[in-house]
Design an enzyme around this catalytic site. Structure first.
Site, PDB file in Angstrom:
ATOM      1  N   MET A  30       0.850  -1.195   0.000  1.00  0.00           N
ATOM      2  CA  MET A  30       0.000   0.000   0.000  1.00  0.00           C
ATOM      3  C   MET A  30       0.893   1.256   0.000  1.00  0.00           C
ATOM      4  SD  MET A  30      -3.114  -1.012   2.577  1.00  0.00           S
ATOM      5  CE  MET A  30      -3.928   0.578   2.425  1.00  0.00           C
ATOM      6  N   PHE A  31       0.400   2.309  -0.582  1.00  0.00           N
ATOM      7  CA  PHE A  31       1.061   3.628  -0.661  1.00  0.00           C
ATOM      8  C   PHE A  31       2.290   3.633  -1.581  1.00  0.00           C
ATOM      9  CE2 PHE A  31      -0.647   3.000   3.660  1.00  0.00           C
ATOM     10  CZ  PHE A  31      -1.683   3.921   3.626  1.00  0.00           C
ATOM     11  N   ALA A  32       2.437   2.595  -2.412  1.00  0.00           N
ATOM     12  CA  ALA A  32       3.610   2.526  -3.291  1.00  0.00           C
ATOM     13  C   ALA A  32       3.398   3.306  -4.586  1.00  0.00           C
ATOM     14  CB  ALA A  32       3.932   1.072  -3.614  1.00  0.00           C
ATOM     15  N   GLU A 106      -7.276  -2.398  -7.466  1.00  0.00           N
ATOM     16  CA  GLU A 106      -7.622  -3.277  -6.340  1.00  0.00           C
ATOM     17  C   GLU A 106      -7.857  -4.702  -6.848  1.00  0.00           C
ATOM     18  OE1 GLU A 106      -7.086  -1.997  -3.569  1.00  0.00           O
ATOM     19  OE2 GLU A 106      -7.265   0.124  -4.008  1.00  0.00           O
ATOM     20  N   GLN A 108      -6.638  -7.454  -6.229  1.00  0.00           N
ATOM     21  CA  GLN A 108      -6.646  -8.553  -5.245  1.00  0.00           C
ATOM     22  C   GLN A 108      -8.052  -8.972  -4.842  1.00  0.00           C
ATOM     23  OE1 GLN A 108      -5.446  -5.475  -4.587  1.00  0.00           O
ATOM     24  NE2 GLN A 108      -6.371  -4.675  -2.733  1.00  0.00           N
ATOM     25  N   CYS A 165      11.440   4.419   9.148  1.00  0.00           N
ATOM     26  CA  CYS A 165      12.826   4.870   8.928  1.00  0.00           C
ATOM     27  C   CYS A 165      13.035   5.576   7.596  1.00  0.00           C
ATOM     28  CB  CYS A 165      13.772   3.668   9.021  1.00  0.00           C
ATOM     29  SG  CYS A 165      13.508   2.476   7.694  1.00  0.00           S
ATOM     30  N   TYR A 190      -3.241   0.880   8.030  1.00  0.00           N
ATOM     31  CA  TYR A 190      -2.040   0.266   7.443  1.00  0.00           C
ATOM     32  C   TYR A 190      -0.893   1.267   7.349  1.00  0.00           C
ATOM     33  CZ  TYR A 190      -5.350  -3.296   5.870  1.00  0.00           C
ATOM     34  OH  TYR A 190      -6.304  -4.279   5.812  1.00  0.00           O
TER      35      TYR A 190
HETATM   36  N1  ADP Z   1       2.253   6.403   4.598  1.00  0.00           N
HETATM   37  C1  ADP Z   1       1.454   7.112   3.794  1.00  0.00           C
HETATM   38  N2  ADP Z   1       0.245   7.545   4.204  1.00  0.00           N
HETATM   39  C2  ADP Z   1      -0.564   8.243   3.378  1.00  0.00           C
HETATM   40  N3  ADP Z   1      -0.252   8.559   2.090  1.00  0.00           N
HETATM   41  C3  ADP Z   1       0.926   8.161   1.641  1.00  0.00           C
HETATM   42  C4  ADP Z   1       1.849   7.425   2.461  1.00  0.00           C
HETATM   43  N4  ADP Z   1       2.937   7.155   1.728  1.00  0.00           N
HETATM   44  C5  ADP Z   1       2.715   7.714   0.511  1.00  0.00           C
HETATM   45  N5  ADP Z   1       1.524   8.326   0.455  1.00  0.00           N
HETATM   46  C6  ADP Z   1       0.914   9.020  -0.688  1.00  0.00           C
HETATM   47  O1  ADP Z   1       0.269   8.068  -1.479  1.00  0.00           O
HETATM   48  C7  ADP Z   1       0.611   8.282  -2.845  1.00  0.00           C
HETATM   49  C8  ADP Z   1       0.443   6.991  -3.620  1.00  0.00           C
HETATM   50  O2  ADP Z   1      -0.941   6.693  -3.649  1.00  0.00           O
HETATM   51  P1  ADP Z   1      -1.526   5.520  -4.519  1.00  0.00           P
HETATM   52  O3  ADP Z   1      -1.098   5.668  -5.949  1.00  0.00           O
HETATM   53  O4  ADP Z   1      -3.004   5.506  -4.227  1.00  0.00           O
HETATM   54  O5  ADP Z   1      -0.787   4.244  -3.879  1.00  0.00           O
HETATM   55  P2  ADP Z   1      -1.252   2.706  -3.852  1.00  0.00           P
HETATM   56  O6  ADP Z   1      -2.307   2.507  -4.907  1.00  0.00           O
HETATM   57  O7  ADP Z   1      -0.003   1.906  -4.131  1.00  0.00           O
HETATM   58  O8  ADP Z   1      -1.751   2.456  -2.461  1.00  0.00           O
HETATM   59  C9  ADP Z   1       2.014   8.784  -2.771  1.00  0.00           C
HETATM   60  O9  ADP Z   1       2.364   9.508  -3.933  1.00  0.00           O
HETATM   61  C10 ADP Z   1       1.987   9.674  -1.537  1.00  0.00           C
HETATM   62  O10 ADP Z   1       1.536  10.968  -1.864  1.00  0.00           O
HETATM   63  C1  LIG Z   2      -2.620  -5.224   3.277  1.00  0.00           C
HETATM   64  C2  LIG Z   2      -4.096  -5.408   3.148  1.00  0.00           C
HETATM   65  C3  LIG Z   2      -4.873  -4.434   2.522  1.00  0.00           C
HETATM   66  N1  LIG Z   2      -6.208  -4.611   2.413  1.00  0.00           N
HETATM   67  C4  LIG Z   2      -7.030  -3.574   1.776  1.00  0.00           C
HETATM   68  C5  LIG Z   2      -6.815  -2.191   2.332  1.00  0.00           C
HETATM   69  C6  LIG Z   2      -7.167  -1.295   1.181  1.00  0.00           C
HETATM   70  O1  LIG Z   2      -8.580  -1.094   1.203  1.00  0.00           O
HETATM   71  C7  LIG Z   2      -6.758  -2.120  -0.037  1.00  0.00           C
HETATM   72  C8  LIG Z   2      -5.420  -1.731  -0.625  1.00  0.00           C
HETATM   73  O2  LIG Z   2      -5.465  -0.438  -1.175  1.00  0.00           O
HETATM   74  P1  LIG Z   2      -4.225   0.292  -1.893  1.00  0.00           P
HETATM   75  O3  LIG Z   2      -4.834   0.928  -3.096  1.00  0.00           O
HETATM   76  O4  LIG Z   2      -3.181  -0.724  -2.238  1.00  0.00           O
HETATM   77  O5  LIG Z   2      -3.727   1.307  -0.936  1.00  0.00           O
HETATM   78  O6  LIG Z   2      -6.693  -3.473   0.400  1.00  0.00           O
HETATM   79  C9  LIG Z   2      -6.804  -5.760   2.879  1.00  0.00           C
HETATM   80  O7  LIG Z   2      -8.033  -5.941   2.741  1.00  0.00           O
HETATM   81  N2  LIG Z   2      -6.051  -6.718   3.499  1.00  0.00           N
HETATM   82  C10 LIG Z   2      -4.708  -6.583   3.640  1.00  0.00           C
HETATM   83  O8  LIG Z   2      -4.060  -7.521   4.219  1.00  0.00           O
END
Ligand code: ADP
Ligand SMILES: Cc1cn([C@H]2C[C@H](O)[C@@H](COP(=O)(O)O)O2)c(=O)[nH]c1=O
Length: 233
Positions: A30-32, A106, A108, A165, A190
């Site tokens: 998540m957040f990647a 999403e 998964q 970190c 998360y």
């Molecule tokens: N720990 C965090 N908490 C909240 N937002 C974050 C965090 N780390 C990164 N972000 C933001 O989330 C953005 C990525 O969002 P998104 O593309 O929706 O990620 P993913 O789909 O992989 O969860 C990053 O560019 C940053 O602005």
């Molecule tokens: C790790 C993990 C995540 N989920 C859920 C939480 C969020 O609703 C999505 C992931 O969203 P993102 O776009 O990648 O930020 O999945 C979950 O249901 N179970 C898990 O273990």
């Protein structure tokens, strides 16, 4: 020349498409930036004149029901669905035929991901861009995301920043004690972490879990002792 006999096999004639299909898979914690990368990719295709649509799981209603939304607020309208194979019908057969690119966010949460990707890319000539979590909070394979890697032209694993970190984060740590695999949530539930802080963080959860089990066992044992004592008296 007449066509060869079909020997009882139904030949489904599919319209010849301009291009061969493709499957691109984007994974990571998540957040990647998976949704960001998906939107960028799909928008780039739209900019070249290709017709695009995005599907997301209707289970994920965190920021909007009918839009894909990144954690930093970028939005794109989408089809919220509980399964993928109903998309063709819901989108409309004619509109589907004209569609070039399908983004899936999403991923998964879609049990029919593999079958959908096969059909859309191999048979219907679509470019399918799949974004999803490769692993759940326990780092187990999540849903069918890893199953589509053998179908993929490209696979991209993105990383986030470890919230502890600042190093590269490969994993998602759940901050709460809930243990079901599916738990919709964002930064409230998360955090992205590196290997070291995943292990430390899990250590905390494992310790909590061990404490809970020990406590429950202790209570049960105490109850047994009390029951035994009552029976003796
Ligand atoms: N720990 C965090 N908490 C909240 N937002 C974050 C965090 N780390 C990164 N972000 C933001 O989330 C953005 C990525 O969002 P998104 O593309 O929706 O990620 P993913 O789909 O992989 O969860 C990053 O560019 C940053 O602005
Ligand atoms: C790790 C993990 C995540 N989920 C859920 C939480 C969020 O609703 C999505 C992931 O969203 P993102 O776009 O990648 O930020 O999945 C979950 O249901 N179970 C898990 O273990």
């Amino acid at each position: 020349m007449s066509p060869p006999p079909s020997h009882g096999v139904d030949l489904v004639v599919r319209p010849t498409h301009r291009r061969a299909g493709e499957v691109h898979v984007i994974v990571g914690p998540m957040f990647a930036g998976k949704t960001t990368a998906l939107l960028r990719r799909v928008m780039a295709e739209a900019d070249t004149g290709r017709s695009v649509a995005i599907i997301k799981s209707s289970r994920d209603n965190r920021y909007a029901t009918d839009a894909v939304v990144t954690h930093d607020g970028t939005k794109f309208p989408c089809w919220p669905l509980s399964d993928l194979l109903s998309f063709k019908h819901k989108f409309g057969a004619d509109a589907y035929q004209k569609l070039d690119v399908i983004g899936i966010d999403e991923a998964q949460f879609f049990g029919d991901l593999y079958d959908f990707c096969c059909e859309a890319a191999d048979l219907d000539g679509k470019t399918v861009v799949v974004a999803g979590l490769d692993g759940d909070y326990l780092r187990r394979s999540f849903g069918s995301v890893l199953n589509v890697i053998p179908l993929a032209d490209t696979v991209t694993k993105l990383t986030a920043r470890c919230e502890v970190c600042g190093n590269r984060a490969f994993f998602t740590l759940r901050k709460t004690g809930e243990t079901q695999t599916e738990l919709i949530g964002g930064a409230n539930v998360y955090m992205p972490v590196c290997r070291q802080h995943y292990t430390n963080g899990q250590g905390v959860s494992v310790t909590k879990e061990a404490t809970r089990i020990a406590f429950e066992t202790h209570v049960v044992q105490n109850d047994l002792v009390l029951e035994t004592a009552a029976a003796i008296v």
